[in-house]
Scaffold this motif. Structure first.
Motif, short mmCIF file in Angstrom:
data_model
loop_
_atom_site.label_atom_id
_atom_site.label_comp_id
_atom_site.label_asym_id
_atom_site.label_seq_id
_atom_site.Cartn_x
_atom_site.Cartn_y
_atom_site.Cartn_z
N LEU A 1 36.19 32.67 48.84
CA LEU A 1 35.80 33.40 47.91
C LEU A 1 36.55 32.52 46.86
O LEU A 1 35.31 32.99 45.83
N ALA B 1 35.59 29.50 46.46
CA ALA B 1 34.87 28.26 46.48
C ALA B 1 33.74 28.82 45.94
O ALA B 1 33.66 28.46 45.45
N LEU B 2 33.43 29.77 46.29
CA LEU B 2 32.05 30.45 45.91
C LEU B 2 32.40 30.96 44.02
O LEU B 2 31.68 30.77 43.33
N GLN B 3 33.36 30.90 43.65
CA GLN B 3 34.00 31.51 42.75
C GLN B 3 33.83 30.68 41.29
O GLN B 3 33.43 29.98 40.24
N ASP B 4 34.25 29.61 41.89
CA ASP B 4 33.82 28.04 41.69
C ASP B 4 32.87 27.93 41.17
O ASP B 4 31.96 27.03 39.84
N LEU B 5 31.55 27.43 42.15
CA LEU B 5 30.63 27.63 41.97
C LEU B 5 30.04 27.65 41.33
O LEU B 5 29.42 27.57 40.05
N LEU C 1 32.84 40.26 48.61
CA LEU C 1 32.24 38.68 49.10
C LEU C 1 30.81 38.43 49.07
O LEU C 1 30.57 37.44 48.42
N TRP D 1 30.06 37.86 45.53
CA TRP D 1 30.03 36.38 44.86
C TRP D 1 29.37 35.38 45.57
O TRP D 1 28.24 34.63 45.41
N LEU D 2 28.59 35.86 47.37
CA LEU D 2 27.92 34.90 48.06
C LEU D 2 26.74 35.19 47.36
O LEU D 2 25.45 34.21 46.81
N ALA E 1 26.67 33.18 43.92
CA ALA E 1 26.28 31.82 44.41
C ALA E 1 24.68 30.97 44.65
O ALA E 1 24.59 30.24 43.81
N ILE F 1 23.06 28.72 41.86
CA ILE F 1 22.61 27.78 42.30
C ILE F 1 20.84 27.24 42.62
O ILE F 1 20.34 26.12 42.42
N VAL G 1 26.25 19.61 43.17
CA VAL G 1 27.02 20.78 43.01
C VAL G 1 28.18 20.86 43.40
O VAL G 1 29.01 21.32 42.94
N PHE H 1 33.64 19.17 44.40
CA PHE H 1 34.82 20.17 45.44
C PHE H 1 35.52 18.54 46.38
O PHE H 1 36.29 18.91 47.39
N LEU I 1 33.16 24.61 53.33
CA LEU I 1 32.83 24.89 52.74
C LEU I 1 31.34 25.25 53.72
O LEU I 1 31.23 26.88 54.33
#
Lengths: 169, 169
Positions: free
Chosen positions: A145, A147-151, B24, B27-28, B31, B35, B132, B136, B144
DNA sequence: AATTATTACATGAATATTCATGTTTCAATG
DNA sequence: CATTGAAACATGAATATTCATGTAATAATT
């Protein structure tokens, strides 16, 4: 070169080093798509389209959002959301009013009726998420979660120049 | 309760414990959406719609996919993809033929012309992804990606009962 | 404070997607 | 091997999305 008839759906691999297999946006889309698809059955059963569910979920528990903000939250372009909100208003699930500060803006608020109609679905959404994340364990789920928020946050900066709100998927 | 006019877009938080902040699929979607949106500029510049890019990227380097398989790979419903493929065929970017085994199936193959026209874009896609993922670090990026793949594979099993291929986002 | 540029939203016309269904082919069953 | 059921794809009608633009309000500039 032999013409292989690899009838794979999304299934397993095949070609060595397929471009997509290492391509993050592809997997993001896939994951997003299938998880949402799965939940869509519940959404339909509740009598909503997926877009309606998205908008209502964004408004749920909120003090209201402007059209623009909501279009970003719900990932629809502004005209699309504008029309969706009109339909929701007709059904009495949301209300519209002007904001205090800026009279160009329209504030969209979920009505008690709207809240009541989605409350159950929100619970089911939580349950669905828990189910999906169970195999990951709490720690990994949290990492995912974040990581996705970071993106997303990373890309919020690059925004602000894009055209008319969101751009299709 | 004070009526707050929190004009946040997707920006930061606000309400304590907003449902979406821990959700989740939200955020999916975010993201994935942002992107892809970012990369869409490149896609447009190359003269493709995003759907076209998706389909061609799936065919790129592949020996061919059936309509059904491609619709799952490219996350479009079968009729949508059917029509897209027809347009691509008209432009000479893909070819269609029957599969050997099953004469119901249509095999879609990218043409040399199609490959040539997307090759550059594929390179840009790789570059974009690298950019991107840079913040990370290699290890986290890989984690990820694997987490997303796990999610997808987990949901492949539950499939096979859904309606007509993909269901909207 | 008038002028210009920009932002927020709405809306009509063009386009794309989706649903429902039809056709063809394959698989299973008696 | 005839029959019944299911799968793969195509297609037309209904629906939804998107683009381009318009209107109104705000912000910035002179």
């Amino acid at each position: 070169m032999a013409k292989r008839i690899t009838n794979r759906g999304v299934t397993k691999e095949a070609d060595p080093s397929r471009f997509l297999d290492e391509y993050l946006p592809y997997w993001l889309s896939q994951a997003s798509y299938w998880i949402s698809s799965e939940f869509q059955r519940e959404v339909s059963r509740a009598g909503f389209t997926f877009a309606e569910w998205r908008a209502l979920a964004c408004l749920y528990g909120s003090g209201g959002e402007t059209i623009g903000a909501l279009s970003r939250l719900a990932l629809m372009k502004q005209p699309t959301l504008s029309k969706l909100v009109q339909r929701l208003e007709t059904n009495g699930l949301v209300g519209r009013s002007a904001t205090e500060g800026d009279r160009r803006q329209t504030l969209v608020v979920i009505t008690p009726k709207g809240t009541a109609r989605v409350a159950n679905l929100v619970e089911r959404a939580r349950a669905h998420q828990d189910e999906v994340l169970r195999p990951f364990g709490v720690a990994n789920a949290r990492k995912l979660l974040m990581a996705l928020q970071d993106l997303v946050h990373q890309h919020e900066r690059g925004r602000l120049l894009g055209s008319q709100a969101p751009g299709d998927l």
